[in-house]
Design an enzyme around this catalytic site. Structure first.
Site, PDB file in Angstrom:
ATOM      1  N   GLU A 149      41.135  40.023  21.685  1.00 36.38           N
ATOM      2  CA  GLU A 149      40.914  41.280  20.968  1.00 36.38           C
ATOM      3  C   GLU A 149      42.279  41.911  20.725  1.00 36.38           C
ATOM      4  O   GLU A 149      42.849  42.614  21.571  1.00 36.38           O
ATOM      5  CB  GLU A 149      39.957  42.173  21.759  1.00 36.38           C
ATOM      6  CG  GLU A 149      38.578  41.513  21.829  1.00 36.38           C
ATOM      7  CD  GLU A 149      37.544  42.276  22.644  1.00 36.38           C
ATOM      8  OE1 GLU A 149      36.400  41.777  22.717  1.00 36.38           O
ATOM      9  OE2 GLU A 149      37.866  43.340  23.190  1.00 36.38           O
TER      10      GLU A 149
ATOM     11  N   ASN B  29      35.377  42.092  31.868  1.00 36.85           N
ATOM     12  CA  ASN B  29      34.790  43.434  31.737  1.00 36.85           C
ATOM     13  C   ASN B  29      33.372  43.524  32.317  1.00 36.85           C
ATOM     14  O   ASN B  29      32.648  44.472  32.048  1.00 36.85           O
ATOM     15  CB  ASN B  29      34.787  43.878  30.276  1.00 36.85           C
ATOM     16  CG  ASN B  29      34.838  45.382  30.138  1.00 36.85           C
ATOM     17  OD1 ASN B  29      35.371  46.078  31.020  1.00 36.85           O
ATOM     18  ND2 ASN B  29      34.283  45.909  29.047  1.00 36.85           N
TER      19      ASN B  29
ATOM     20  N   HIS C 204      39.152  47.854  23.066  1.00 38.00           N
ATOM     21  CA  HIS C 204      38.507  46.612  22.629  1.00 38.00           C
ATOM     22  C   HIS C 204      38.380  46.581  21.120  1.00 38.00           C
ATOM     23  O   HIS C 204      38.527  47.591  20.448  1.00 38.00           O
ATOM     24  CB  HIS C 204      37.093  46.527  23.228  1.00 38.00           C
ATOM     25  CG  HIS C 204      37.083  46.361  24.708  1.00 38.00           C
ATOM     26  ND1 HIS C 204      36.790  45.167  25.330  1.00 38.00           N
ATOM     27  CD2 HIS C 204      37.351  47.248  25.702  1.00 38.00           C
ATOM     28  CE1 HIS C 204      36.866  45.325  26.643  1.00 38.00           C
ATOM     29  NE2 HIS C 204      37.207  46.580  26.902  1.00 38.00           N
TER      30      HIS C 204
ATOM     31  N   GLU D  86      36.225  50.922  20.875  1.00 38.98           N
ATOM     32  CA  GLU D  86      35.664  49.665  20.340  1.00 38.98           C
ATOM     33  C   GLU D  86      35.732  49.749  18.821  1.00 38.98           C
ATOM     34  O   GLU D  86      35.073  50.599  18.223  1.00 38.98           O
ATOM     35  CB  GLU D  86      34.212  49.536  20.823  1.00 38.98           C
ATOM     36  CG  GLU D  86      33.509  48.254  20.493  1.00 38.98           C
ATOM     37  CD  GLU D  86      33.960  47.082  21.356  1.00 38.98           C
ATOM     38  OE1 GLU D  86      34.754  46.285  20.848  1.00 38.98           O
ATOM     39  OE2 GLU D  86      33.500  46.959  22.511  1.00 38.98           O
TER      40      GLU D  86
HETATM   41 ZN   LIG Z   1      36.102  43.482  24.344  1.00 35.20          ZN
END
Ligand SMILES: [Zn+2]
Length: 287
Positions: free
Chosen positions: A15, A61, A103, A163
């Site tokens: 990522e 995670n 992320h 995110e």
């Molecule tokens: Zn991630």
């Protein structure tokens, strides 16, 4: 007061936007407008970053539950989680006031701030981010107590995730990077204003509360029989109402949504491939 802030990239090694942002800030590019904050930057899973993969043996995670942190380590990431917990936490008695874990997603979720509880701090944070970044989405994952989550960001006294998508795994898109940077700066600016008592008027904002995961249709061998319908693809956080198509099977038939109106997200997320998660549902709330 929020004094110590940990900014983490590379919890998932492919990522790239969070990884690149943290790399840049580690080189000294941290804006100097956050005078009351002690900001530390971390790349969480260097081996996965080097290999350009999500993780080496297990999803980092998902390793930060109390249970996992106390158990005998069964994977490389479980060992790494303990090291990170010592640096950022320890969970339940943390030195770090706020952990911001960055992320990105292959789903078209735009810039999404994930918060884990709707307490005073997180509500103000959500409202502030939405005020300075109206295009942001706020996602509340409060289906269980914060400490029961196994996310890396739960090592801090408080924790949130950024995110951003859509971005393919291993690829850095300039627009996704900019959204990531803007949201990170918004979170830090909030902390600074929170410390100075200068938040001002923060109007209520829209947010999405996580519901359930919806699986791909599978046959008796566990193989998928359908794909995300093009009507749903990339329509993250767009209301999905009964009668609209969600899947198209490989014979060309549409599978229609027959539930209540929902706000799908993580649609066709590549990382959930093995789990056969097609998307997650959410309800629209106000914070
Ligand atoms: Zn991630």
């Amino acid at each position: 007061m929020i004094q110590s802030v940990a900014l983490v990239g590379g919890t998932h090694g492919n990522e790239t936007s969070g990884i690149q942002l943290v790399r840049n800030w580690l080189k000294g590019d941290i804006p100097d407008t956050y005078g009351s904050l002690d900001i530390r930057c971390y790349l969480a899973n260097q081996a996965a970053i080097d290999a350009n993969i999500r993780f080496v043996e297990a999803d980092l995670n998902r390793q930060f539950s109390f249970e996992n942190l106390m158990a005998d380590s069964t994977s490389r990431e479980a060992v790494l989680a303990k090291t990170l917990n010592d640096k950022l936490g320890p969970k339940g008695n943390a030195l770090t006031d706020l952990v911001v874990d960055i992320h990105n997603t292959t789903s078209n979720m735009g810039a999404t701030l994930i918060i884990l509880e709707a307490d005073d701090f997180n509500i103000k944070l959500a409202r502030y981010v939405k005020k300075v970044m109206p295009e942001a989405n706020i996602l509340l994952e409060d289906e269980k107590p914060v400490a029961d989550h196994a996310y890396l960001c739960t090592t801090g006294k408080r924790g949130v995730m950024i995110e951003v998508g859509a971005q393919p795994q291993g690829v850095l898109r300039e627009d996704v990077y900019q959204l990531t940077l803007t949201m990170t700066e918004a979170v830090l600016a909030f902390c600074e204003a929170y410390n100075q008592g200068e938040l001002g008027e923060l109007p209520e904002c829209e947010a999405f509360r996580l519901g359930d995961n919806v699986s791909f249709p599978l046959d008796e061998n566990g193989e998928r029989t359908a794909m995300i319908h093009h009507h749903l693809q990339d329509a993250d956080f767009v209301p999905l109402v009964a009668g609209q198509p969600v899947f198209r099977d490989f014979k060309g038939n549409d599978v229609l949504w027959d539930g209540d109106t929902t706000y799908p997200h993580f649609i066709n997320e590549a990382a959930y491939h093995k789990l056969h998660v097609a998307f997650a549902t959410a309800s629209l709330i106000r914070l």
